[in-house]
Scaffold this active site. Structure first.
Site, PDB file in Angstrom:
ATOM      1  N   ASP A 180       0.880  -1.271   0.086  1.00  0.00           N
ATOM      2  CA  ASP A 180       0.219   0.010  -0.129  1.00  0.00           C
ATOM      3  C   ASP A 180       0.723   1.275  -0.078  1.00  0.00           C
ATOM      4  O   ASP A 180       0.240   2.387   0.285  1.00  0.00           O
ATOM      5  CB  ASP A 180      -0.837   0.081   1.102  1.00  0.00           C
ATOM      6  CG  ASP A 180      -2.118  -1.132   0.831  1.00  0.00           C
ATOM      7  OD1 ASP A 180      -2.489  -1.197  -0.395  1.00  0.00           O
ATOM      8  OD2 ASP A 180      -2.559  -1.584   1.959  1.00  0.00           O
ATOM      9  N   ASP A 233      -6.927  -4.890  -4.758  1.00  0.00           N
ATOM     10  CA  ASP A 233      -6.730  -3.511  -4.286  1.00  0.00           C
ATOM     11  C   ASP A 233      -5.278  -2.973  -4.756  1.00  0.00           C
ATOM     12  O   ASP A 233      -5.112  -1.764  -4.923  1.00  0.00           O
ATOM     13  CB  ASP A 233      -6.605  -3.717  -2.690  1.00  0.00           C
ATOM     14  CG  ASP A 233      -7.265  -4.424  -1.899  1.00  0.00           C
ATOM     15  OD1 ASP A 233      -7.863  -5.575  -2.386  1.00  0.00           O
ATOM     16  OD2 ASP A 233      -7.970  -4.254  -0.843  1.00  0.00           O
TER      17      ASP A 233
HETATM   18  N1  GLY Z   1      -7.135  -2.023   0.674  1.00  0.00           N
HETATM   19  C1  GLY Z   1      -7.701  -2.323   1.999  1.00  0.00           C
HETATM   20  C2  GLY Z   1      -8.902  -2.211   2.050  1.00  0.00           C
HETATM   21  O1  GLY Z   1      -9.823  -1.918   0.884  1.00  0.00           O
HETATM   22  O2  GLY Z   1      -9.612  -2.715   3.110  1.00  0.00           O
END
Ligand code: GLY
Length: 371
Positions: A87, A148
Protein backbone atom coordinates in the site's frame (compact mmCIF):
# COMPACT_ATOMS: atom_id res chain seq x y z
CA UNK A 1 -26.09 20.13 -4.80
CA UNK A 2 -22.44 19.22 -5.50
CA UNK A 3 -21.14 22.61 -4.42
CA UNK A 4 -22.98 22.55 -1.12
CA UNK A 5 -21.73 19.02 -0.43
CA UNK A 6 -18.15 20.03 -1.27
CA UNK A 7 -18.23 23.13 0.96
CA UNK A 8 -19.55 21.11 3.85
CA UNK A 9 -16.95 18.35 3.33
CA UNK A 10 -14.11 20.87 3.20
CA UNK A 11 -15.27 22.43 6.47
CA UNK A 12 -15.16 19.00 8.12
CA UNK A 13 -11.68 18.32 6.74
CA UNK A 14 -10.42 21.62 8.14
CA UNK A 15 -12.08 21.11 11.51
CA UNK A 16 -10.54 17.63 11.78
CA UNK A 17 -7.06 18.88 10.91
CA UNK A 18 -7.37 21.72 13.41
CA UNK A 19 -8.74 19.53 16.20
CA UNK A 20 -6.15 16.76 15.73
CA UNK A 21 -2.88 18.43 14.76
CA UNK A 22 -0.17 16.05 13.60
CA UNK A 23 -2.48 13.03 13.72
CA UNK A 24 -4.18 10.81 11.15
CA UNK A 25 -7.66 9.28 11.29
CA UNK A 26 -7.63 5.54 11.89
CA UNK A 27 -10.41 2.99 11.65
CA UNK A 28 -12.59 2.73 14.75
CA UNK A 29 -15.78 1.03 15.78
CA UNK A 30 -17.37 4.25 16.99
CA UNK A 31 -18.86 7.01 14.87
CA UNK A 32 -15.75 9.15 15.36
CA UNK A 33 -12.31 8.47 14.00
CA UNK A 34 -9.52 7.17 16.20
CA UNK A 35 -6.59 9.54 15.72
CA UNK A 36 -3.03 8.28 15.69
CA UNK A 37 0.43 8.38 14.14
CA UNK A 38 1.27 7.80 10.50
CA UNK A 39 1.55 4.01 10.69
CA UNK A 40 -1.38 2.48 8.81
CA UNK A 41 -2.08 1.83 5.11
CA UNK A 42 -4.75 4.52 5.10
CA UNK A 43 -2.81 7.59 6.18
CA UNK A 44 -2.45 9.14 2.73
CA UNK A 45 -6.18 9.69 2.39
CA UNK A 46 -6.33 12.51 4.94
CA UNK A 47 -3.46 14.29 3.18
CA UNK A 48 -5.22 13.71 -0.15
CA UNK A 49 -8.38 15.32 1.25
CA UNK A 50 -6.33 18.39 2.19
CA UNK A 51 -4.88 18.62 -1.34
CA UNK A 52 -8.31 18.28 -2.96
CA UNK A 53 -9.64 21.00 -0.64
CA UNK A 54 -6.72 23.26 -1.50
CA UNK A 55 -7.10 22.74 -5.22
CA UNK A 56 -10.83 23.34 -5.05
CA UNK A 57 -10.80 26.40 -2.81
CA UNK A 58 -7.36 27.97 -3.22
CA UNK A 59 -7.35 28.39 0.57
CA UNK A 60 -3.66 28.33 1.56
CA UNK A 61 -4.35 26.86 4.99
CA UNK A 62 -5.16 23.46 3.41
CA UNK A 63 -1.88 23.58 1.54
CA UNK A 64 0.06 24.35 4.72
CA UNK A 65 -1.62 21.50 6.55
CA UNK A 66 -0.89 19.04 3.73
CA UNK A 67 2.71 20.18 3.38
CA UNK A 68 3.24 19.80 7.12
CA UNK A 69 2.10 16.18 6.88
CA UNK A 70 4.74 15.34 4.27
CA UNK A 71 7.38 15.25 7.03
CA UNK A 72 5.72 12.28 8.65
CA UNK A 73 5.65 10.43 5.31
CA UNK A 74 9.38 11.03 4.95
CA UNK A 75 10.02 9.84 8.51
CA UNK A 76 7.92 6.77 7.83
CA UNK A 77 9.74 5.84 4.63
CA UNK A 78 13.21 6.55 6.07
CA UNK A 79 12.48 4.34 9.08
CA UNK A 80 10.45 1.69 7.25
CA UNK A 81 7.52 2.07 9.67
CA UNK A 82 4.82 -0.52 8.88
CA UNK A 83 5.95 -0.84 5.27
CA UNK A 84 5.95 -4.57 4.58
CA UNK A 85 2.93 -4.32 2.30
CA UNK A 86 2.03 -3.01 -1.13
CA UNK A 87 0.00 0.00 0.00
CA UNK A 88 3.01 2.25 -0.50
CA UNK A 89 1.15 3.49 -3.59
CA UNK A 90 -1.93 4.61 -1.67
CA UNK A 91 0.32 6.32 0.88
CA UNK A 92 2.70 8.18 -1.41
CA UNK A 93 0.46 8.99 -4.40
CA UNK A 94 -1.78 11.07 -2.17
CA UNK A 95 1.02 12.74 -0.20
CA UNK A 96 4.32 13.05 -2.08
CA UNK A 97 3.07 12.74 -5.69
CA UNK A 98 0.15 15.05 -4.92
CA UNK A 99 2.46 17.68 -3.45
CA UNK A 100 4.84 17.46 -6.40
CA UNK A 101 1.99 17.76 -8.88
CA UNK A 102 0.30 20.66 -7.08
CA UNK A 103 3.31 22.69 -5.89
CA UNK A 104 6.36 21.37 -7.77
CA UNK A 105 8.20 20.68 -4.49
CA UNK A 106 11.28 18.70 -5.55
CA UNK A 107 11.67 17.09 -2.11
CA UNK A 108 8.21 15.62 -2.53
CA UNK A 109 9.26 14.25 -5.93
CA UNK A 110 12.38 12.65 -4.46
CA UNK A 111 10.35 11.07 -1.69
CA UNK A 112 7.80 9.71 -4.15
CA UNK A 113 10.58 8.13 -6.24
CA UNK A 114 12.05 6.46 -3.15
CA UNK A 115 8.59 5.16 -2.31
CA UNK A 116 8.23 3.78 -5.84
CA UNK A 117 11.54 1.93 -5.40
CA UNK A 118 10.32 0.40 -2.17
CA UNK A 119 7.19 -0.80 -3.92
CA UNK A 120 9.33 -2.28 -6.73
CA UNK A 121 11.10 -4.39 -4.11
CA UNK A 122 7.86 -6.27 -3.56
CA UNK A 123 7.82 -7.64 -7.12
CA UNK A 124 8.40 -11.41 -7.08
CA UNK A 125 9.89 -13.12 -10.12
CA UNK A 126 8.59 -16.51 -8.99
CA UNK A 127 4.97 -15.67 -9.73
CA UNK A 128 5.46 -12.48 -11.73
CA UNK A 129 3.54 -9.96 -9.61
CA UNK A 130 3.72 -7.68 -6.58
CA UNK A 131 3.28 -9.49 -3.26
CA UNK A 132 0.51 -7.83 -1.29
CA UNK A 133 1.32 -8.49 2.33
CA UNK A 134 4.16 -9.62 4.57
CA UNK A 135 7.69 -10.82 3.99
CA UNK A 136 8.90 -12.70 0.93
CA UNK A 137 8.95 -16.13 2.57
CA UNK A 138 5.66 -15.69 4.43
CA UNK A 139 3.93 -19.11 4.29
CA UNK A 140 0.40 -17.68 3.94
CA UNK A 141 0.99 -14.48 1.97
CA UNK A 142 4.28 -15.12 0.16
CA UNK A 143 2.55 -15.91 -3.15
CA UNK A 144 -0.55 -13.78 -2.79
CA UNK A 145 -1.87 -10.87 -4.85
CA UNK A 146 -4.94 -8.77 -4.05
CA UNK A 147 -7.12 -6.66 -6.32
CA UNK A 148 -6.59 -3.52 -4.22
CA UNK A 149 -3.00 -3.40 -5.53
CA UNK A 150 -4.17 -2.01 -8.87
CA UNK A 151 -4.46 1.34 -7.08
CA UNK A 152 -0.78 1.14 -6.08
CA UNK A 153 0.39 0.85 -9.69
CA UNK A 154 -0.05 4.54 -10.61
CA UNK A 155 2.93 5.32 -8.35
CA UNK A 156 5.06 3.12 -10.63
CA UNK A 157 3.63 4.64 -13.80
CA UNK A 158 4.28 8.10 -12.42
CA UNK A 159 7.90 7.11 -11.60
CA UNK A 160 8.33 5.84 -15.17
CA UNK A 161 7.02 9.12 -16.58
CA UNK A 162 9.35 11.13 -14.33
CA UNK A 163 12.53 9.10 -14.85
CA UNK A 164 12.11 7.27 -18.17
CA UNK A 165 13.21 4.08 -16.38
CA UNK A 166 11.11 1.39 -18.09
CA UNK A 167 11.43 -1.08 -15.18
CA UNK A 168 8.68 0.80 -13.33
CA UNK A 169 6.36 0.46 -16.31
CA UNK A 170 7.20 -3.20 -16.89
CA UNK A 171 6.49 -4.25 -13.33
CA UNK A 172 3.23 -2.29 -13.22
CA UNK A 173 2.27 -4.00 -16.47
CA UNK A 174 3.18 -7.51 -15.30
CA UNK A 175 1.13 -7.01 -12.18
CA UNK A 176 -1.88 -5.62 -14.05
CA UNK A 177 -1.77 -8.53 -16.54
CA UNK A 178 -1.65 -11.09 -13.72
CA UNK A 179 -4.54 -9.36 -11.97
CA UNK A 180 -6.57 -9.30 -15.16
CA UNK A 181 -6.06 -12.99 -15.82
CA UNK A 182 -6.57 -14.34 -12.32
CA UNK A 183 -8.68 -11.87 -10.34
CA UNK A 184 -11.38 -10.97 -12.86
CA UNK A 185 -13.98 -13.63 -13.66
CA UNK A 186 -15.88 -14.18 -16.90
CA UNK A 187 -19.02 -12.38 -15.73
CA UNK A 188 -17.10 -9.25 -14.71
CA UNK A 189 -17.08 -10.11 -11.00
CA UNK A 190 -13.82 -10.55 -9.09
CA UNK A 191 -11.85 -12.47 -6.53
CA UNK A 192 -10.46 -10.33 -3.77
CA UNK A 193 -7.19 -12.25 -3.68
CA UNK A 194 -5.36 -14.99 -5.56
CA UNK A 195 -2.70 -17.46 -4.39
CA UNK A 196 0.26 -18.67 -6.43
CA UNK A 197 3.05 -21.04 -5.61
CA UNK A 198 5.56 -18.39 -4.63
CA UNK A 199 8.57 -20.19 -6.13
CA UNK A 200 7.23 -22.09 -9.16
CA UNK A 201 4.54 -19.53 -9.91
CA UNK A 202 1.73 -22.08 -10.44
CA UNK A 203 -1.74 -20.58 -10.04
CA UNK A 204 -3.34 -22.17 -6.96
CA UNK A 205 -6.71 -20.63 -6.13
CA UNK A 206 -8.82 -17.54 -5.72
CA UNK A 207 -9.78 -16.49 -2.20
CA UNK A 208 -10.84 -13.60 -0.07
CA UNK A 209 -9.69 -11.67 2.95
CA UNK A 210 -12.51 -9.20 3.67
CA UNK A 211 -15.26 -10.68 1.50
CA UNK A 212 -18.09 -12.98 2.52
CA UNK A 213 -16.48 -16.15 1.18
CA UNK A 214 -13.69 -17.20 -1.16
CA UNK A 215 -15.77 -17.17 -4.34
CA UNK A 216 -17.93 -14.16 -3.52
CA UNK A 217 -17.51 -10.63 -4.86
CA UNK A 218 -16.45 -8.23 -2.12
CA UNK A 219 -17.91 -4.91 -3.23
CA UNK A 220 -14.84 -2.84 -2.37
CA UNK A 221 -12.58 -5.27 -4.18
CA UNK A 222 -14.81 -4.83 -7.23
CA UNK A 223 -14.52 -1.05 -6.92
CA UNK A 224 -10.70 -1.20 -6.70
CA UNK A 225 -10.87 -3.18 -9.95
CA UNK A 226 -13.12 -0.64 -11.70
CA UNK A 227 -10.87 2.29 -10.89
CA UNK A 228 -7.62 0.34 -11.03
CA UNK A 229 -8.15 -1.02 -14.55
CA UNK A 230 -9.33 2.40 -15.76
CA UNK A 231 -6.03 3.80 -14.46
CA UNK A 232 -4.04 1.01 -16.11
CA UNK A 233 -5.70 2.04 -19.37
CA UNK A 234 -4.93 5.69 -18.69
CA UNK A 235 -1.21 4.89 -18.44
CA UNK A 236 -0.85 2.16 -21.09
CA UNK A 237 -3.69 2.75 -23.57
CA UNK A 238 -4.24 -1.00 -23.85
CA UNK A 239 -7.90 -1.47 -24.77
CA UNK A 240 -8.26 -4.61 -22.68
CA UNK A 241 -7.97 -2.53 -19.50
CA UNK A 242 -10.70 -0.11 -20.50
CA UNK A 243 -12.94 -3.01 -21.52
CA UNK A 244 -12.29 -4.68 -18.17
CA UNK A 245 -13.00 -1.51 -16.20
CA UNK A 246 -16.31 -1.15 -18.07
CA UNK A 247 -17.22 -4.79 -17.55
CA UNK A 248 -16.51 -4.56 -13.83
CA UNK A 249 -18.43 -1.28 -13.55
CA UNK A 250 -21.42 -2.90 -15.24
CA UNK A 251 -21.33 -5.80 -12.78
CA UNK A 252 -21.14 -3.35 -9.87
CA UNK A 253 -24.06 -1.27 -11.15
CA UNK A 254 -26.24 -4.27 -11.97
CA UNK A 255 -25.85 -5.57 -8.42
CA UNK A 256 -26.70 -2.34 -6.62
CA UNK A 257 -29.81 -2.05 -4.47
CA UNK A 258 -32.48 0.56 -5.11
CA UNK A 259 -30.59 3.44 -3.55
CA UNK A 260 -27.46 2.78 -5.65
CA UNK A 261 -25.16 2.27 -2.64
CA UNK A 262 -23.65 -1.21 -2.40
CA UNK A 263 -23.88 -3.74 0.39
CA UNK A 264 -20.49 -4.93 1.64
CA UNK A 265 -20.45 -8.04 -0.56
CA UNK A 266 -22.52 -8.80 -3.66
CA UNK A 267 -23.16 -12.40 -2.61
CA UNK A 268 -24.32 -11.85 0.94
CA UNK A 269 -27.97 -12.37 1.92
CA UNK A 270 -29.71 -9.02 2.27
CA UNK A 271 -31.41 -8.59 5.65
CA UNK A 272 -32.63 -5.33 7.20
CA UNK A 273 -29.33 -4.93 9.09
CA UNK A 274 -26.89 -6.10 6.38
CA UNK A 275 -24.06 -3.56 6.37
CA UNK A 276 -23.39 -1.37 3.36
CA UNK A 277 -20.04 -0.21 2.13
CA UNK A 278 -20.55 3.36 1.01
CA UNK A 279 -16.80 3.64 0.35
CA UNK A 280 -17.07 1.04 -2.46
CA UNK A 281 -19.66 3.20 -4.18
CA UNK A 282 -17.50 6.33 -3.83
CA UNK A 283 -14.48 4.49 -5.33
CA UNK A 284 -16.58 3.14 -8.21
CA UNK A 285 -17.92 6.64 -8.88
CA UNK A 286 -14.32 7.85 -9.29
CA UNK A 287 -13.58 4.89 -11.56
CA UNK A 288 -16.61 5.68 -13.71
CA UNK A 289 -15.51 9.31 -13.97
CA UNK A 290 -12.16 8.12 -15.30
CA UNK A 291 -13.82 5.70 -17.74
CA UNK A 292 -16.07 8.50 -19.02
CA UNK A 293 -12.98 10.64 -19.60
CA UNK A 294 -11.13 7.89 -21.41
CA UNK A 295 -13.85 6.33 -23.57
CA UNK A 296 -14.68 7.68 -27.03
CA UNK A 297 -17.44 10.34 -27.16
CA UNK A 298 -19.79 8.00 -29.04
CA UNK A 299 -19.25 4.94 -26.82
CA UNK A 300 -22.66 3.23 -26.51
CA UNK A 301 -22.17 2.80 -22.74
CA UNK A 302 -21.56 6.47 -22.01
CA UNK A 303 -25.14 7.35 -21.09
CA UNK A 304 -25.61 4.22 -18.97
CA UNK A 305 -22.45 4.91 -16.95
CA UNK A 306 -23.16 8.61 -16.59
CA UNK A 307 -26.66 7.90 -15.35
CA UNK A 308 -25.39 5.39 -12.78
CA UNK A 309 -22.69 7.83 -11.63
CA UNK A 310 -25.27 10.53 -10.96
CA UNK A 311 -27.57 8.16 -9.11
CA UNK A 312 -24.72 6.92 -6.91
CA UNK A 313 -23.40 10.36 -6.07
CA UNK A 314 -26.86 11.85 -5.47
CA UNK A 315 -27.59 9.02 -3.06
CA UNK A 316 -24.28 9.46 -1.24
CA UNK A 317 -24.84 13.19 -0.88
CA UNK A 318 -28.51 13.04 0.07
CA UNK A 319 -28.72 9.87 2.17
CA UNK A 320 -25.23 9.03 3.40
CA UNK A 321 -23.28 12.27 3.77
CA UNK A 322 -22.86 14.04 7.09
CA UNK A 323 -23.43 17.48 5.61
CA UNK A 324 -26.15 18.26 8.16
CA UNK A 325 -24.37 16.66 11.14
CA UNK A 326 -22.37 19.36 12.92
CA UNK A 327 -19.97 17.20 14.92
CA UNK A 328 -19.36 14.33 12.50
CA UNK A 329 -15.70 13.61 11.73
CA UNK A 330 -16.41 11.50 8.66
CA UNK A 331 -17.89 12.69 5.36
CA UNK A 332 -20.01 9.65 4.49
CA UNK A 333 -21.68 7.17 6.82
CA UNK A 334 -22.12 3.41 6.50
CA UNK A 335 -18.77 2.32 5.21
CA UNK A 336 -17.41 -1.05 6.30
CA UNK A 337 -13.86 -2.25 6.80
CA UNK A 338 -13.97 -5.96 7.55
CA UNK A 339 -17.51 -7.14 8.27
CA UNK A 340 -16.74 -10.85 8.60
CA UNK A 341 -13.84 -10.04 10.93
CA UNK A 342 -16.10 -7.80 13.05
CA UNK A 343 -13.93 -4.76 12.41
CA UNK A 344 -15.76 -1.47 11.82
CA UNK A 345 -18.71 -3.00 9.95
CA UNK A 346 -20.69 0.26 9.86
CA UNK A 347 -18.59 3.37 10.25
CA UNK A 348 -16.68 6.18 8.59
CA UNK A 349 -13.89 5.02 6.30
CA UNK A 350 -11.30 7.69 5.56
CA UNK A 351 -10.78 6.35 2.01
CA UNK A 352 -14.55 6.55 1.47
CA UNK A 353 -14.32 10.21 2.46
CA UNK A 354 -11.39 10.76 0.09
CA UNK A 355 -13.06 9.18 -2.96
CA UNK A 356 -16.36 10.92 -2.19
CA UNK A 357 -14.64 14.31 -2.32
CA UNK A 358 -12.49 13.29 -5.30
CA UNK A 359 -15.64 12.42 -7.26
CA UNK A 360 -17.40 15.63 -6.24
CA UNK A 361 -14.55 17.99 -7.15
CA UNK A 362 -14.04 16.17 -10.43
CA UNK A 363 -17.72 16.52 -11.32
CA UNK A 364 -17.82 20.16 -10.29
CA UNK A 365 -14.45 21.51 -11.44
CA UNK A 366 -12.66 18.73 -13.31
CA UNK A 367 -10.00 18.29 -10.55
CA UNK A 368 -8.72 14.77 -11.14
CA UNK A 369 -7.00 13.57 -7.95
CA UNK A 370 -3.45 12.27 -7.79
CA UNK A 371 -3.31 8.73 -9.22
N1 GLY B 1 -7.08 -1.97 0.74
C1 GLY B 1 -7.67 -2.44 1.93
C2 GLY B 1 -9.13 -2.26 1.97
O1 GLY B 1 -9.73 -1.86 1.00
O2 GLY B 1 -9.69 -2.54 3.03
Amino acid sequence: MWKEAIESAMETVKRNATNHPGLFPHISNELKYDWGQNNDWIDGFFTGLLWLSYEYSGDESYKQLATEQLKSFKHRLDNHIVMDHHDIGFLYSLSAVAEWRVTGNVEARELALLAADKLMNRYRDGFGAIQAWGMENDPENGGRIIIDCLMNLPLLHWAYQETGDSRYYEIAEKHAQKSLRFLVRGDGSSYHTFYFDRIQGNALRGGTHQGYEDGSTWSRGQSWGVYGFALSYRYTRKEIYLDTAKRMARYFIEHLPEDYVSYWDFDVAIEPDTPRDSSATAITACGILDILDLMTPDDPEREYLNDALHRMMSSLVEKYSTRNMQEAEGLIQHGSYHVRGGQAPDNYMIWGDYYYLEALVRMDKGIKGYW
